[in-house]
Enzyme design. Structure first.
Site, short mmCIF file in Angstrom:
data_model
loop_
_atom_site.label_atom_id
_atom_site.label_comp_id
_atom_site.label_asym_id
_atom_site.label_seq_id
_atom_site.Cartn_x
_atom_site.Cartn_y
_atom_site.Cartn_z
N TYR A 12 44.89 25.22 35.53
CA TYR A 12 43.62 24.29 34.93
C TYR A 12 44.16 22.71 34.98
O TYR A 12 43.72 21.84 35.32
CB TYR A 12 43.51 24.38 33.41
CG TYR A 12 42.39 23.68 32.74
CD1 TYR A 12 41.12 23.74 33.22
CD2 TYR A 12 42.60 22.48 32.02
CE1 TYR A 12 40.22 22.80 32.32
CE2 TYR A 12 41.99 21.77 31.46
CZ TYR A 12 40.36 21.85 31.43
OH TYR A 12 39.64 21.11 30.77
N SER A 19 40.92 15.69 32.12
CA SER A 19 41.23 16.28 30.85
C SER A 19 42.51 15.61 30.54
O SER A 19 43.34 15.32 31.56
CB SER A 19 41.19 17.91 31.08
OG SER A 19 42.01 18.28 29.92
#
Length: 255
Positions: A158, A145
């Protein structure tokens, strides 16, 4: 067809393969001629997808498993081992998130995000290595990501897992090059998937995303899947150890 632009004869395994980017990857791999194993936790999702994919000319297998659980990772490996002699493509796609400030995370939440996003990918990759070696030309993809590259408001846990995937990509690209295995990562920004649909429903937040993104929109699942497919083709045979952002220009915009 040019043999450098095909996946004919390839076998692929995609975790989180029934929704969003994972589903788009499965569809793309199948369209280019690969045999595909796809993993999901929900048996209803697998049954629905198998019904939608129904095509005697294509070869696919659904595996019900939770990759955050070690026993289920062993189940995946056993399932694939019993059906093929090699694995040409492994896509560690599964991901989850809980958006909190760092002081608000519980131990259970931290463990869930770490186990789902990073530990699963790390463990599955190393344990399926014998099948990847048997290919002689395998490609491993980590779905990271932009949160692993820059700060965005997805939460520290995350972001840490996604950054770890990028570093693991570099390490394995070097370690496994001798086996003919290439390892790359893709780093999407906001993509229209079930994981973020509730966030994108906030019109003010969506406008903020558009304002920060030079292309002024969020991405589509196929736009990630198309890059993943290319990276797994012989046409990408000299590309390894890279992390490529699929972000409409977000990571280069210093506004």
């Amino acid at each position: 067809m040019n043999k450098r632009w095909t996946l004919e004869g390839n076998t692929a395994l995609v975790t989180g393969g029934t929704k969003g980017m994972g589903r788009a990857m499965v569809d793309s791999f199948l369209s280019w001629g690969a045999e595909v194993f796809f993993v999901a936790r929900n048996k209803e999702d697998i049954a629905r997808m198998e019904s939608e994919l129904k095509d005697p000319s294509k070869s696919y297998h659904g595996i019900r498993a939770d990759v955050s659980q070690q026993a289920d990772r062993e189940k995946i490996i056993d399932f694939v081992n019993k059906r093929v002699q090699k694995l040409d493509i492994l896509v560690n796609n599964v991901g989850t998130n809980i958006r909190n400030k760092i002081e608000d995370y519980t131990e259970e939440q931290i463990k869930l995000i770490m186990d789902t996003n990073f530990i699963s990918a790390f463990d599955l990759s190393r344990k399926i290595l014998p099948l990847l070696k048997s290919s002689g030309k395998a490609s491993v993809i980590f779905n990271s990501s932009v949160a692993g590259i820059n700060h965005i408001r997805t939460g520290s846990v995350y972001g840490a897992t996604k950054a770890a995937m990028i570093q693991l990509t570099k390490n394995l690209a070097v370690e496994w090059a001798e086996h003919g295995i290439r390892v790359n990562a893709v780093a999407p920004f906001y993509i229209k998937t079930p994981l973020v649909e509730h966030i994108l429903a906030d019109k003010d937040f969506l406008q903020e995303i558009h304002d920060r993104t030079p292309m002024r929109r969020v991405g589509e699942p196929h736009e990630v899947a198309d890059l993943v497919t290319f990276l797994c083709m012989p046409a990408a045979s000299y590309i390894t150890g890279q992390s490529i952002a699929v972000d409409g220009g977000f990571t280069i915009n210093m506004l």
